[in-house]
Motif scaffolding. Structure first.
Motif, PDB file in Angstrom:
ATOM      1  N   HIS A  23      -7.124   4.962   4.762  1.00  0.00           N
ATOM      2  CA  HIS A  23      -8.025   5.453   3.723  1.00  0.00           C
ATOM      3  C   HIS A  23      -7.622   4.898   2.355  1.00  0.00           C
ATOM      4  CE1 HIS A  23      -9.615   8.433   0.803  1.00  0.00           C
ATOM      5  NE2 HIS A  23     -10.692   8.284   1.553  1.00  0.00           N
ATOM      6  N   ALA A  24      -6.328   4.850   2.082  1.00  0.00           N
ATOM      7  CA  ALA A  24      -5.847   4.303   0.806  1.00  0.00           C
ATOM      8  C   ALA A  24      -6.164   2.818   0.674  1.00  0.00           C
ATOM      9  CB  ALA A  24      -4.340   4.531   0.678  1.00  0.00           C
ATOM     10  N   SER A  25      -6.435   2.180   1.794  1.00  0.00           N
ATOM     11  CA  SER A  25      -6.782   0.754   1.817  1.00  0.00           C
ATOM     12  C   SER A  25      -8.280   0.538   2.013  1.00  0.00           C
ATOM     13  CB  SER A  25      -6.021   0.051   2.943  1.00  0.00           C
ATOM     14  OG  SER A  25      -4.640   0.214   2.769  1.00  0.00           O
ATOM     15  N   GLU A  48     -11.595   2.656  12.722  1.00  0.00           N
ATOM     16  CA  GLU A  48     -12.415   1.602  13.333  1.00  0.00           C
ATOM     17  C   GLU A  48     -11.930   0.203  12.963  1.00  0.00           C
ATOM     18  OE1 GLU A  48     -16.567   2.279  12.637  1.00  0.00           O
ATOM     19  OE2 GLU A  48     -16.536   4.166  13.753  1.00  0.00           O
ATOM     20  N   ASN A  49     -11.145   0.091  11.890  1.00  0.00           N
ATOM     21  CA  ASN A  49     -10.597  -1.206  11.490  1.00  0.00           C
ATOM     22  C   ASN A  49      -9.339  -1.578  12.274  1.00  0.00           C
ATOM     23  OD1 ASN A  49     -11.854  -0.031   8.687  1.00  0.00           O
ATOM     24  ND2 ASN A  49     -12.142  -2.241   8.900  1.00  0.00           N
ATOM     25  N   VAL A  50      -8.751  -0.623  12.984  1.00  0.00           N
ATOM     26  CA  VAL A  50      -7.499  -0.876  13.710  1.00  0.00           C
ATOM     27  C   VAL A  50      -7.776  -1.790  14.903  1.00  0.00           C
ATOM     28  CG1 VAL A  50      -5.608   0.161  15.021  1.00  0.00           C
ATOM     29  CG2 VAL A  50      -6.457   1.272  12.945  1.00  0.00           C
ATOM     30  N   VAL A  51      -6.980  -2.859  15.008  1.00  0.00           N
ATOM     31  CA  VAL A  51      -7.120  -3.794  16.129  1.00  0.00           C
ATOM     32  C   VAL A  51      -5.948  -3.711  17.101  1.00  0.00           C
ATOM     33  CG1 VAL A  51      -8.627  -5.394  14.886  1.00  0.00           C
ATOM     34  CG2 VAL A  51      -6.137  -5.718  14.786  1.00  0.00           C
ATOM     35  N   VAL A  86       0.855  -1.176   0.000  1.00  0.00           N
ATOM     36  CA  VAL A  86       0.000   0.000   0.000  1.00  0.00           C
ATOM     37  C   VAL A  86       0.893   1.228   0.000  1.00  0.00           C
ATOM     38  CG1 VAL A  86      -1.761   1.279   1.286  1.00  0.00           C
ATOM     39  CG2 VAL A  86      -1.792  -1.230   1.265  1.00  0.00           C
ATOM     40  N   HIS A  87       0.549   2.191  -0.843  1.00  0.00           N
ATOM     41  CA  HIS A  87       1.281   3.451  -0.877  1.00  0.00           C
ATOM     42  C   HIS A  87       0.304   4.582  -1.160  1.00  0.00           C
ATOM     43  CE1 HIS A  87       4.399   6.408  -1.507  1.00  0.00           C
ATOM     44  NE2 HIS A  87       3.733   6.801  -2.568  1.00  0.00           N
ATOM     45  N   LEU A 122      -5.883  -8.601   6.665  1.00  0.00           N
ATOM     46  CA  LEU A 122      -5.057  -7.872   7.614  1.00  0.00           C
ATOM     47  C   LEU A 122      -4.184  -6.837   6.912  1.00  0.00           C
ATOM     48  CD1 LEU A 122      -3.833 -10.771   9.930  1.00  0.00           C
ATOM     49  CD2 LEU A 122      -5.504  -8.991  10.484  1.00  0.00           C
ATOM     50  N   LEU A 123      -4.113  -5.648   7.506  1.00  0.00           N
ATOM     51  CA  LEU A 123      -3.257  -4.575   7.005  1.00  0.00           C
ATOM     52  C   LEU A 123      -2.231  -4.262   8.081  1.00  0.00           C
ATOM     53  CD1 LEU A 123      -2.777  -2.393   4.772  1.00  0.00           C
ATOM     54  CD2 LEU A 123      -4.174  -0.875   6.209  1.00  0.00           C
ATOM     55  N   PHE A 124      -0.962  -4.344   7.735  1.00  0.00           N
ATOM     56  CA  PHE A 124       0.133  -4.048   8.650  1.00  0.00           C
ATOM     57  C   PHE A 124       0.750  -2.722   8.223  1.00  0.00           C
ATOM     58  CE2 PHE A 124      -0.459  -8.588   8.538  1.00  0.00           C
ATOM     59  CZ  PHE A 124      -0.403  -8.958   9.874  1.00  0.00           C
ATOM     60  N   ILE A 125       0.564  -1.697   9.061  1.00  0.00           N
ATOM     61  CA  ILE A 125       1.069  -0.363   8.750  1.00  0.00           C
ATOM     62  C   ILE A 125       2.409  -0.172   9.443  1.00  0.00           C
ATOM     63  CG2 ILE A 125       0.641   2.119   8.937  1.00  0.00           C
ATOM     64  CD1 ILE A 125      -2.362   1.474   8.936  1.00  0.00           C
ATOM     65  N   SER A 126       3.427   0.126   8.646  1.00  0.00           N
ATOM     66  CA  SER A 126       4.762   0.369   9.187  1.00  0.00           C
ATOM     67  C   SER A 126       4.731   1.564  10.133  1.00  0.00           C
ATOM     68  CB  SER A 126       5.752   0.639   8.055  1.00  0.00           C
ATOM     69  OG  SER A 126       5.889  -0.500   7.241  1.00  0.00           O
ATOM     70  N   GLY A 127       5.716   1.627  11.015  1.00  0.00           N
ATOM     71  CA  GLY A 127       5.815   2.740  11.947  1.00  0.00           C
ATOM     72  C   GLY A 127       5.759   4.071  11.226  1.00  0.00           C
TER      73      GLY A 127
END
Length: 124
Positions: A62-64, A69-72, A5-6, A26-31
């Motif tokens: 948003h780009a995804s 609310e999707n953050v776990v 994702v970018h 699952l979406l893993f967002i880098s630091g």
């Protein structure tokens, strides 16, 4: 299959990694450092840095086609745990009642001399 994702709405990665990767649901967002993507600058105030890191996470979500609310799970890295209360106040304005799982870790230093960095895991 792993999808990267970018978005231009968040700062570019400062190393050899993606802003985020998605696998199945699952979406893993880098630091996310508190870099303003429009100016490429950082505030020198922890409150503003916390806000910017969370705005960067929102942009990647948003780009995804996701929202906060999707953050776990979030992991917050700070260079001073004495600023935890200020970070918590900002954090509450973004997550309110959602309150995903979270850890806050004190670290010696962060890239670009940032005071905070936040990584997230989100789920569809």
């Amino acid at each position: 299959m792993l999808k990267t994702v970018h978005t231009e709405e968040a700062p570019a990665a400062v190393g050899a990694y993606s802003q985020a990767v998605e696998k199945r649901n699952l979406l893993f967002i880098s630091g996310q450092l508190p870099i303003d993507p429009e100016t490429n600058e950082m505030s020198d105030q922890i409150v503003e840095q916390a806000k910017q890191s969370l705005k960067n996470i929102q942009a990647i979500l948003h780009a995804s086609d996701m929202t906060l609310e999707n953050v776990v799970k979030n992991t917050i890295f700070v260079t001073s745990l004495e600023q935890a209360a200020q970070v918590n106040d900002v954090y509450a304005t973004f997550f309110g009642e959602t309150q995903p799982a979270r850890a806050m870790v004190g670290v010696k230093e962060l890239p670009k001399n940032a005071m905070i960095e936040i990584e997230s895991i989100a789920m569809r």
